[in-house]
Design an enzyme around this catalytic site. Sequence first.
Site, PDB file in Angstrom:
ATOM      1  N   ASP A 453      -5.708  -2.505  -4.397  1.00 24.05           N
ATOM      2  CA  ASP A 453      -4.353  -2.903  -4.004  1.00 24.05           C
ATOM      3  C   ASP A 453      -3.312  -2.440  -5.022  1.00 24.05           C
ATOM      4  O   ASP A 453      -3.644  -2.053  -6.155  1.00 24.05           O
ATOM      5  CB  ASP A 453      -4.333  -4.436  -3.856  1.00 24.05           C
ATOM      6  CG  ASP A 453      -3.379  -4.902  -2.778  1.00 24.05           C
ATOM      7  OD1 ASP A 453      -2.442  -4.151  -2.444  1.00 24.05           O
ATOM      8  OD2 ASP A 453      -3.555  -6.031  -2.287  1.00 24.05           O
ATOM      9  N   ASP A 522      -0.124  -5.680   6.142  1.00 25.99           N
ATOM     10  CA  ASP A 522      -0.417  -7.103   5.952  1.00 25.99           C
ATOM     11  C   ASP A 522      -0.094  -7.881   7.220  1.00 25.99           C
ATOM     12  O   ASP A 522      -0.413  -9.065   7.310  1.00 25.99           O
ATOM     13  CB  ASP A 522       0.398  -7.663   4.779  1.00 25.99           C
ATOM     14  CG  ASP A 522      -0.298  -7.426   3.451  1.00 25.99           C
ATOM     15  OD1 ASP A 522      -1.479  -7.041   3.466  1.00 25.99           O
ATOM     16  OD2 ASP A 522       0.341  -7.610   2.401  1.00 25.99           O
TER      17      ASP A 522
END
Length: 703
Positions: A453, A522
């Site tokens: 990430d 997301d």
Amino acid sequence: MEIDETSGTVLLRTAASCYVLRLDTAAGSVHHVYWGAPLPLTDAAALPVWADHDNSFAGRYDGVEEYPVDGGARFAVPALDIRFDDGSSPLEPQTAGIRVAGEGHVVVSLRDRNRPLAWELHYRVPAHGDVLERWTELVHTGENRQEPVLLLRYASAHWPMPLRPRWRMSSVNGGWSAEHRLERSELPVGETTLSSRRGHTGHHTNPWVMLDGGQADEEHGEVWAATLATSGSWRLTVQRTAAGRAGVVASEGHEGVEITLAPGQRYVTPISVAAYSADGFGGVSRAFHAHVRHHVLSHGDELRPVLYNSWEATSFAVDEENQLELARRAAALGVELFVVDDGWFGARDDDRAGLGDWTPHSQRFPRGLRPLADQVHQLGMGFGVWVEPEMVNPDSDLYRKHPDWVLHLPDRTATELRHQLVLDFSRPDVTDWAYEWLRELVVDNTVDFLKWDFNRSFTEAGVHAGGSSARKVYVEHARGLYLLLDRLRTDFPDLRIETCAGGGGRVDLGILRHTDQAWTSDNTDAVDRLTIQHGFSQVYPSTVMSAWVTDSPNPLTGRRVPLAFRFHSAMAGVLGIGGDLAHWTPQEMEEATRLIALYKDIRPVIQHGRQYRLSDPNQSPVTAVQYVGADAERTAVLVSRPSTAFGCIHPPLRLRGLVHDARYRDEDSGAEWSGATLAGFGLPVPELPGGDYASALIRLRRV
Ligand code: GLA
């Protein structure tokens, strides 16, 4: 590749296009001649170069050159803009020859008439493909005692378009949790720039652009597309001149990100990949998809496993017990890879602390991660973990020890975003540190998969007293990251990596060369995802498009969507599960098990097949995506209708890519149709359940 020595013409052929350039030795320039449908070399060699009319205000060859520099009578956007130490900028190019550097790879060399700079234009047609790669290498040819050259703009390529009365541009825009929204609009005269000033690719747009004359559609018409394989800051300037020229200049680095080139140094730009298709936007997308699978990804022929990810279920509150419980349930569903998300390390109880301290959280994993990894493996699944190696929370031991490792400037506030700062990965001492703990993490815990990430953009990025190239970290951080990823992948050939940056903030053809798949967004709302996936698929293939089935109501949007619809939306890519399985009912578990098995059955077609977008989620009440497997033996169609209305009829789905005189049987209903009928009349839209959020998966097999 074909070369006509007499005229200095070079013709590059892809499967269904050709690209022609010509050296003009007298003008010291490389002219663009043609890019489009195939034509013979004899004609290409005789084609004129369309220069602007001659007057004292014209840049005669503006828009016509393969690699325009700043210098001489050139007034359009330069691909190369530099500054010599004495403050002067103009270049005076001279052609220095052409060489064939390998199969499908030609290099045109240029140099300045009397100053120490040379540049090579690289053109390559990857084998069996339908795309063209270009990049540029710049060399300071001076002696040691000479001064460096400052590179202000250092494009990979300029892609000139043919002359057309008008141009329409397609690109994507958006933001966090709203990536890849496709937009098409008339290209105005002037300069239109898509860019990231963030040090990473960005959610707000993506480094590609498609151009067409205004009439192309999904399956028909000429489309030209250019991308840039970079994961740092970037700029794509699409230019349309009043004289009717259009072109795209694709460069790494945003304005003001300058690079010094010392004597003897070589700077190699990232690759810009381009495609032309006469088969509309879908044709261009399929060319890119095939290229990514065969030439960008290292394991493009592997099928991606169905994964489970804990983020939406347990958030930061992961511990050995709850992860094991989720793992047991996931394994029962048929999941193949279990990924523990954020929260397993340091003092990571929320997003305020812990980033940088990559040892297991002492209360949550008192025995470390290994016992969990072992049990996950015993359950027959791979074991994956979430990491964010490029970031640090100021509240961490790492930051207390190495405050100077972050991007910062002495008298400027280091702006925190999500309570974190960025570590400078252009520094080898910092990436060496990251390599060491990552190696240990992977070895000690038999890790099969990393979700990598990156959760904030750059601020205050630069080197104090770094001189003219103080901001080069905007491009060099990503280069440092690539080296680290490659080092890990070389040492652990079975390790697979997912690129993520708060969802889709770092998806590009650069990072995909060093990773295996991408976390798309997301936003896991199954309806919003249809639009995001439509935009994503313009360039990137389903085999890298990670998509999870999460809970209803969706935590982000609050939308309530049936399980089957959530599955059908996520099955369009690399299927994953991200819901809190501890709360799924036995009926939901049963339905999920059946749908995962179905996905696995059709997975080779979805992940490796050719993709046809049968409708646009923004324009049609029904979204349908079709995948055609090898030799058109099998095809899959995913159909979604988010909302219904009285009198809303669904036209048959006119399938693509099938063999017309073959017959295809619906593997579930048994209905049989010829390929010609499926293409001509179309597949009757199946009986969808009434009401909103209706969906279906149709599998057809050749009989
Ligand atoms: C990012 C990712 C999410 C999740 C969180 C964890 O937002 O995109 O999937 O991993 O970080 O903090």
